[in-house]
Design a protein around this motif. Structure first.
Motif, PDB file in Angstrom:
ATOM      1  N   ARG A 189       0.840  -1.178   0.000  1.00  0.00           N
ATOM      2  CA  ARG A 189       0.000   0.000   0.000  1.00  0.00           C
ATOM      3  C   ARG A 189       0.880   1.235   0.000  1.00  0.00           C
ATOM      4  NH1 ARG A 189      -5.231   0.712   1.652  1.00  0.00           N
ATOM      5  NH2 ARG A 189      -5.699  -1.321   2.473  1.00  0.00           N
ATOM      6  N   THR A 190       0.530   2.183  -0.813  1.00  0.00           N
ATOM      7  CA  THR A 190       1.275   3.430  -0.755  1.00  0.00           C
ATOM      8  C   THR A 190       0.346   4.578  -1.129  1.00  0.00           C
ATOM      9  OG1 THR A 190       3.173   4.649  -1.588  1.00  0.00           O
ATOM     10  CG2 THR A 190       2.159   3.133  -3.100  1.00  0.00           C
ATOM     11  N   PHE A 191       0.697   5.750  -0.645  1.00  0.00           N
ATOM     12  CA  PHE A 191      -0.140   6.905  -0.917  1.00  0.00           C
ATOM     13  C   PHE A 191       0.677   7.899  -1.725  1.00  0.00           C
ATOM     14  CE2 PHE A 191      -2.196  10.926  -0.051  1.00  0.00           C
ATOM     15  CZ  PHE A 191      -3.536  10.584  -0.185  1.00  0.00           C
ATOM     16  N   ILE A 192       0.132   8.277  -2.871  1.00  0.00           N
ATOM     17  CA  ILE A 192       0.862   9.214  -3.712  1.00  0.00           C
ATOM     18  C   ILE A 192       0.265  10.600  -3.553  1.00  0.00           C
ATOM     19  CG2 ILE A 192       1.484   9.827  -6.075  1.00  0.00           C
ATOM     20  CD1 ILE A 192       1.159   6.925  -6.837  1.00  0.00           C
ATOM     21  N   VAL A 193       1.110  11.549  -3.164  1.00  0.00           N
ATOM     22  CA  VAL A 193       0.683  12.945  -3.216  1.00  0.00           C
ATOM     23  C   VAL A 193       1.135  13.428  -4.583  1.00  0.00           C
ATOM     24  CG1 VAL A 193       0.986  15.216  -2.223  1.00  0.00           C
ATOM     25  CG2 VAL A 193       0.909  13.229  -0.746  1.00  0.00           C
ATOM     26  N   VAL A 253      -9.212   7.694 -16.554  1.00  0.00           N
ATOM     27  CA  VAL A 253      -9.556   8.788 -15.650  1.00  0.00           C
ATOM     28  C   VAL A 253     -10.282   8.146 -14.470  1.00  0.00           C
ATOM     29  CG1 VAL A 253     -10.833  10.907 -15.340  1.00  0.00           C
ATOM     30  CG2 VAL A 253      -9.791  10.401 -17.543  1.00  0.00           C
ATOM     31  N   ILE A 254      -9.625   8.143 -13.315  1.00  0.00           N
ATOM     32  CA  ILE A 254     -10.280   7.540 -12.160  1.00  0.00           C
ATOM     33  C   ILE A 254     -11.055   8.612 -11.419  1.00  0.00           C
ATOM     34  CG2 ILE A 254      -8.571   5.735 -11.888  1.00  0.00           C
ATOM     35  CD1 ILE A 254      -7.549   7.375  -9.432  1.00  0.00           C
ATOM     36  N   GLU A 255     -11.980   8.186 -10.601  1.00  0.00           N
ATOM     37  CA  GLU A 255     -12.676   9.119  -9.717  1.00  0.00           C
ATOM     38  C   GLU A 255     -13.052   8.377  -8.451  1.00  0.00           C
ATOM     39  OE1 GLU A 255     -15.737   9.887 -12.749  1.00  0.00           O
ATOM     40  OE2 GLU A 255     -17.158   9.091 -11.300  1.00  0.00           O
ATOM     41  N   VAL A 256     -13.603   9.097  -7.501  1.00  0.00           N
ATOM     42  CA  VAL A 256     -13.998   8.451  -6.255  1.00  0.00           C
ATOM     43  C   VAL A 256     -14.998   7.353  -6.605  1.00  0.00           C
ATOM     44  CG1 VAL A 256     -15.055   8.785  -4.001  1.00  0.00           C
ATOM     45  CG2 VAL A 256     -13.722  10.625  -5.039  1.00  0.00           C
ATOM     46  N   ASN A 257     -14.821   6.193  -6.039  1.00  0.00           N
ATOM     47  CA  ASN A 257     -15.684   5.052  -6.309  1.00  0.00           C
ATOM     48  C   ASN A 257     -15.446   4.397  -7.657  1.00  0.00           C
ATOM     49  OD1 ASN A 257     -17.430   4.347  -4.160  1.00  0.00           O
ATOM     50  ND2 ASN A 257     -18.399   6.341  -4.387  1.00  0.00           N
ATOM     51  N   ASP A 258     -14.435   4.817  -8.375  1.00  0.00           N
ATOM     52  CA  ASP A 258     -14.179   4.172  -9.655  1.00  0.00           C
ATOM     53  C   ASP A 258     -12.676   4.074  -9.881  1.00  0.00           C
ATOM     54  OD1 ASP A 258     -14.460   3.037 -12.101  1.00  0.00           O
ATOM     55  OD2 ASP A 258     -15.001   4.894 -13.150  1.00  0.00           O
ATOM     56  N   PRO A 259     -12.036   3.103  -9.213  1.00  0.00           N
ATOM     57  CA  PRO A 259     -10.584   2.993  -9.291  1.00  0.00           C
ATOM     58  C   PRO A 259     -10.122   2.359 -10.605  1.00  0.00           C
ATOM     59  CG  PRO A 259     -11.472   1.268  -7.879  1.00  0.00           C
ATOM     60  CD  PRO A 259     -12.634   2.114  -8.305  1.00  0.00           C
ATOM     61  N   LEU A 260      -8.827   2.428 -10.821  1.00  0.00           N
ATOM     62  CA  LEU A 260      -8.212   1.755 -11.960  1.00  0.00           C
ATOM     63  C   LEU A 260      -7.530   0.496 -11.442  1.00  0.00           C
ATOM     64  CD1 LEU A 260      -6.599   1.413 -14.702  1.00  0.00           C
ATOM     65  CD2 LEU A 260      -5.041   3.123 -13.847  1.00  0.00           C
ATOM     66  N   ALA A 261      -7.753  -0.621 -12.133  1.00  0.00           N
ATOM     67  CA  ALA A 261      -7.115  -1.866 -11.720  1.00  0.00           C
ATOM     68  C   ALA A 261      -6.183  -2.312 -12.826  1.00  0.00           C
ATOM     69  CB  ALA A 261      -8.183  -2.934 -11.454  1.00  0.00           C
ATOM     70  N   TYR A 262      -4.966  -2.648 -12.454  1.00  0.00           N
ATOM     71  CA  TYR A 262      -4.018  -3.139 -13.459  1.00  0.00           C
ATOM     72  C   TYR A 262      -3.040  -4.097 -12.811  1.00  0.00           C
ATOM     73  CZ  TYR A 262      -0.846  -3.215 -17.427  1.00  0.00           C
ATOM     74  OH  TYR A 262      -0.082  -3.627 -18.479  1.00  0.00           O
ATOM     75  N   LYS A 263      -3.010  -5.320 -13.337  1.00  0.00           N
ATOM     76  CA  LYS A 263      -2.076  -6.358 -12.865  1.00  0.00           C
ATOM     77  C   LYS A 263      -2.003  -6.439 -11.344  1.00  0.00           C
ATOM     78  CE  LYS A 263       0.651  -7.226 -16.885  1.00  0.00           C
ATOM     79  NZ  LYS A 263       1.926  -7.209 -17.584  1.00  0.00           N
ATOM     80  N   GLY A 264      -3.133  -6.501 -10.708  1.00  0.00           N
ATOM     81  CA  GLY A 264      -3.130  -6.662  -9.260  1.00  0.00           C
ATOM     82  C   GLY A 264      -3.060  -5.349  -8.504  1.00  0.00           C
ATOM     83  N   TYR A 265      -2.624  -4.290  -9.162  1.00  0.00           N
ATOM     84  CA  TYR A 265      -2.605  -2.991  -8.503  1.00  0.00           C
ATOM     85  C   TYR A 265      -3.956  -2.322  -8.669  1.00  0.00           C
ATOM     86  CZ  TYR A 265       2.440  -3.023  -7.873  1.00  0.00           C
ATOM     87  OH  TYR A 265       3.710  -3.325  -7.471  1.00  0.00           O
ATOM     88  N   LYS A 266      -4.337  -1.545  -7.669  1.00  0.00           N
ATOM     89  CA  LYS A 266      -5.534  -0.729  -7.815  1.00  0.00           C
ATOM     90  C   LYS A 266      -5.189   0.702  -7.409  1.00  0.00           C
ATOM     91  CE  LYS A 266      -9.968  -2.617  -7.257  1.00  0.00           C
ATOM     92  NZ  LYS A 266     -11.020  -3.156  -6.378  1.00  0.00           N
ATOM     93  N   PHE A 267      -5.719   1.640  -8.163  1.00  0.00           N
ATOM     94  CA  PHE A 267      -5.435   3.046  -7.901  1.00  0.00           C
ATOM     95  C   PHE A 267      -6.731   3.751  -7.555  1.00  0.00           C
ATOM     96  CE2 PHE A 267      -2.461   1.310 -10.892  1.00  0.00           C
ATOM     97  CZ  PHE A 267      -1.230   1.725 -10.421  1.00  0.00           C
ATOM     98  N   PHE A 268      -6.793   4.311  -6.369  1.00  0.00           N
ATOM     99  CA  PHE A 268      -8.022   4.945  -5.897  1.00  0.00           C
ATOM    100  C   PHE A 268      -7.853   6.447  -5.802  1.00  0.00           C
ATOM    101  CE2 PHE A 268      -7.609   0.784  -4.083  1.00  0.00           C
ATOM    102  CZ  PHE A 268      -8.850   0.213  -4.248  1.00  0.00           C
ATOM    103  N   GLN A 269      -8.895   7.167  -6.186  1.00  0.00           N
ATOM    104  CA  GLN A 269      -8.920   8.603  -5.944  1.00  0.00           C
ATOM    105  C   GLN A 269      -9.254   8.792  -4.472  1.00  0.00           C
ATOM    106  OE1 GLN A 269      -8.593  11.312  -8.387  1.00  0.00           O
ATOM    107  NE2 GLN A 269      -8.279  12.278  -6.413  1.00  0.00           N
ATOM    108  N   ALA A 270      -8.268   9.151  -3.669  1.00  0.00           N
ATOM    109  CA  ALA A 270      -8.489   9.134  -2.224  1.00  0.00           C
ATOM    110  C   ALA A 270      -8.526  10.525  -1.603  1.00  0.00           C
ATOM    111  CB  ALA A 270      -7.402   8.308  -1.543  1.00  0.00           C
ATOM    112  N   ALA A 271      -7.905  11.492  -2.221  1.00  0.00           N
ATOM    113  CA  ALA A 271      -7.903  12.831  -1.626  1.00  0.00           C
ATOM    114  C   ALA A 271      -7.663  13.847  -2.724  1.00  0.00           C
ATOM    115  CB  ALA A 271      -6.809  12.947  -0.565  1.00  0.00           C
TER     116      ALA A 271
END
Ligand code: HEM
Lengths: 481, 299
Positions: A189-193, A253-271
């Motif tokens: 898990r990591t958080f990207i600013v 283009v991701i948004e809240v409640n609609d993440p991007l999934a790729y090869k096991g990774y998921k990217f969430f619009q979190a902040a």
């Protein structure tokens, strides 16, 4: 050997006990109550603990692990016991369910049929009872019963497999607990600013690029409708002859409640917001304390500073807090990420790099009340310069939560089993019917496992249909007086 | 701005009030006659004709009417919410604010009750269920406590999983509410030693409500909730007060179900457990928002 068998069977009966299940569930409830009322350290700062419970109280909380009950040894212990309990129970009940499934429906003597809770006697006068019996069987088949004949009785049942429903449900709880364990131990898990154009490496072969991000409001209002980030996943090329390079593979283009999934990774619009803590740029006004001369206004970023040539000093911005507050023990912290009470922490050094200010000094405030308070606090220090915060800016950032969770497929399997199992348990009940057709009456009785009422309506319906069967009447013999 | 939903709910409030009065008359005057078993005629026979006004029938008829009004109110509110939210993506469950949650429950609680009533015909419980609906609408009419203003949904609420999650939770709460009505009556009869309604029938109603409620509540809370949380926040379960409140209530009901089904307890002890579980449901729903806060407290 015998001893070990004894221990084994004792353990088995200990863990198959429903009493144990009740005790464990009660313990989980108790511990959870603590975790619900005591703030947990995952989302509570030390200063908040101290201000709420005092230093001693906080020490007690820590000793009892109340500040993180859900990862305390005793909670994990109880969960482990419950897991064993569920395993043992499921094993035992599954065996019973299989026995039940294999059990054959047996004929019941007519006298016993009449004693059953749900039964009916339909008087008839049939010339050919076996023809009637055929018709009854046909009706039952139409209602999806499996019909069989034994010893002159019609035996019918349906949904016998329903008993496995609750077993599947209990297994699903185990699967979900397992998924939780995987998630808790193996999740990356990591958080990207993120700022526009940033590329963040995730592992040896993958990186993500933030192409763009924006906030969208509801029409004609200032309410946020959604936050969006356009992400591109970059993957290292596999071609051996070429120099390895990152190639874009997918963009979304991701948004809240609609993440991007790729090869096991998921990217969430979190902040989404302004990146005050890391990249604020502040404007400071510096005044010489001795004569009150205004030395000017200066701009600098956090972790950087500016020189004031004439004075031969260097002012450094060590930190910026958008919403400063002071804990009872005296430390400063930012209550929120919003710009409520902005403050910059600055240090001043002379040309040789010697600090001109004491340690833990000094704060520059924008808020008038805090400015005053700071003045009175620092009055004794005889500071050579007065520094005020008069402007600040920060770039917008998008907060992307990145996650790779090997527990995910397991969790979804568990969810599927849970919903299936409990729905089967709710909507289906094993139903059995016994019918005996005699020349002058039809006897029938019905039973549903565990819940007779669930069968009543259908039973009445069946009786109505059976009563409508056209019966070839037997000619009654005249009764001789 | 004129909101049709508000007017429809006013009408429903009146309907519930009248229905409540009829249930009250029924409970006071109408119980001289034996309370009948299921209408199906196998276990019990049909009701003897009663002289005078049949308050029970009036109560039920009025309740259905009020529920019909509340249904249109909920639909109207869904449309209003959709309008305010620019119809982003999909229709919303009108349960995004205190006002909406209260009105929604004032629709689904009586509906669940009436469905149970059809099968069990214990109308004394209706006094409780319809009374609750009336109180909820009364509270929703307060502009201070529950402003009826429509606010577009915040980003994290825009999800089909959330709609399913909330629908399941509220349906569960609705079933539990009827179940609690039965529990309360069961306990009252037990301590008053007056058995107007056979305790076994009350107990059965209580159990059925709780099983069905449990299925909705459990799936809503442990499946759809986590799926939504994962989509919105990137985690299934965060041990936050709202989640733990739900889990505690659900586990207490699970304890109840095991005691009843596996150990065969059917007496006051389990009835008390069911009552405690219901209190926990209420706490998880309302108490957490007001006393504990956390990520979940939008409503
Ligand atoms: C958190 C854990 C658990 C939950 C949520 C749970 C839930 C349930 C539910 C909902 C039922 C159906 C009750 C009904 O028919 O209305 C049930 C039945 C049952 N459970 Fe559990 N259970 C749990 C743990 C256990 C454990 C640890 C055991 C073993 C000791 C167990 C043994 C049983 C048995 C034997 C039944 C009987 C089902 C029947 O005969 O119809 N359960 N459980």
């Amino acid at each position: 050997m015998i001893f070990l068998q004894r221990v084994g069977s004792d353990l088995y009966s200990f863990f198959t006990s429903v009493r144990l299940a009740i005790v464990l569930i009660s313990l989980i409830v108790l511990i959870s109550l603590i975790g619900m009322f005591v703030p947990q350290r995952d989302w509570t700062r030390e200063v908040d603990f101290v201000s709420r419970y005092g230093v001693d109280g906080y020490q007690w909380l820590k000793t009892l692990q109340f500040d993180h009950v859900f990862s305390s040894w005793y909670f994990l212990f109880v969960i482990t016991l419950l897991t064993l309990n569920l395993l043992a129970c499921t094993h035992k009940r599954l065996a019973a369910s299989i026995r039940y499934y294999k059990l054959k429906q047996r004929p019941i003597p007519p006298s016993a049929i009449e004693k059953m809770e749900m039964h009916r006697v339909i008087p008839i006068a049939a010339a050919n009872p076996s023809a009637v019996q055929e018709k009854v069987s046909a009706i039952l088949r139409k209602h999806f019963f499996r019909v069989r004949e034994e010893a002159g009785q019609v035996l019918a049942d349906k949904w016998r497999w329903e008993r496995f429903g609750i077993d599947v449900f209990h297994v699903s709880l185990l699967v979900i607990l397992g998924a939780g364990l995987l998630t808790a131990t193996l999740t990356f898990r990591t958080f990207i600013v993120g700022h526009k154009g940033d590329v963040v490496k995730l592992d040896k072969a993958l990186a993500v690029r933030i192409d763009d991000f924006y906030s969208e409001n509801y029409k004609n209002t200032d309410r946020v409708m959604d936050w969006h980030s356009k992400l591109t996943v970059l993957e290292k090329t596999q071609k051996p002859e070429s120099v390895p390079s990152y190639e874009p593979t997918t963009t979304k283009v991701i948004e809240v409640n609609d993440p991007l999934a790729y090869k096991g990774y998921k990217f969430f619009q979190a902040a989404f917001g302004q990146d005050w803590m890391n990249s604020a740029e502040v404007t400071l006004r510096v005044t010489r304390a001795s004569d009150g001369a205004n030395l000017g206004e200066f701009k600098a970023k956090v972790d950087d500073g500016f020189e004031i040539q004439g004075e031969k000093i260097f002012v450094r911005i060590e930190a910026f807090l958008p919403d400063l507050d002071r804990a009872p023990n005296g430390t400063f912290y930012s209550r929120t990420q919003r710009l409520e009470n902005p403050a910059a922490f600055v240090t001043v050094v002379d040309a040789q790099g010697n600090p001109l200010y004491p340690k833990n000094c000094c704060w520059a405030f924008a808020n008038a009340a805090w400015k005053e308070e700071w003045k009175s606090l620092s009055a004794g220090l005889k500071l050579p310069y007065e520094i005020e915060l008069i402007g600040m800016r920060a770039p917008e950032y998008t907060g992307i939560q990145v996650k790779k969770d090997p527990g995910q497929p397991v969790a979804y399997l568990g969810f599927l089993l849970l919903v299936t199992g409990i729905s089967v348990h709710l909507f289906f009940k094993h139903k059995m019917i016994w019918v005996e057709v005699q020349p002058d009456r039809i006897l029938l009785a019905g039973m549903a496992r565990n819940n007779p009422r669930q069968f009543e309506e259908e039973f009445v319906q069946l009786i109505n249909e059976i009563e409508k069967i056209e019966i070839e009447y037997r000619v009654l013999e005249p009764v001789n007086a | 701005m004129k909101l049709y939903s508000v007017m429809l709910f006013f009408a429903a409030t009146l309907g519930y009030f009248l229905s409540f009065l009829c249930y009250l008359f029924y409970a006071t005057f109408g119980t001289k006659h034996p309370n009948n078993g299921p209408v199906l005629g196998i276990v019990a026979n049909a009701a003897p004709a009663r002289a005078g006004i049949d308050w029970g029938r009036w109560a039920t008829a009025l309740a259905w009417m009020a529920v019909a009004l509340a249904t249109s109110g909920v639909i109207a509110r869904a449309i209003e919410l959709g309008d305010a939210s620019n119809w982003i993506r999909r229709v919303f469950l009108p349960a995004t604010s205190t006002y909406e949650t209260f009105t929604f429950l004032a629709w689904i609680i009586p509906l669940a009750y009436l469905l149970f009533e059809r099968r069990y015909q214990i109308k004394q419980v209706g006094l409780f269920a319809i009374g609750i609906a009336f109180i909820l609408l009364g509270a929703a009419a307060s502009p201070v406590f529950a402003p009826s203003e429509v606010r577009p949904v915040v980003p994290s609420l825009d999800s089909i999983w959330l709609v399913i999650h909330v629908l399941f939770m509220l349906t569960g709460i609705a079933c539990f509410t009827t179940g609690f009505g039965a529990t309360a009556l069961f306990l009252r009869q037990h301590y008053n030693k007056a058995e107007k309604i056979p305790q076994a029938r009350l107990e059965e109603l209580m159990y059925r409500c709780i099983t069905i409620g449990f299925v909705f509540y459990f799936i809503g809370g442990f499946v759809f909730g986590p799926i939504w949380a994962e989509n919105a926040w990137g985690r299934y379960w965060g041990f936050d007060p709202k989640e733990m409140g739900m889990a505690i209530a659900a586990l207490t009901y699970a304890a109840y179900l095991h005691l009843r089904i596996v150990m065969g307890w059917r007496d006051v002890r389990v009835a008390w457990l069911a009552a405690v579980a219901y209190a926990l449901v209420l706490f998880a729903w309302l108490g957490v928002n007001y006393f504990l806060g956390g990520l979940h407290s939008f409503v």
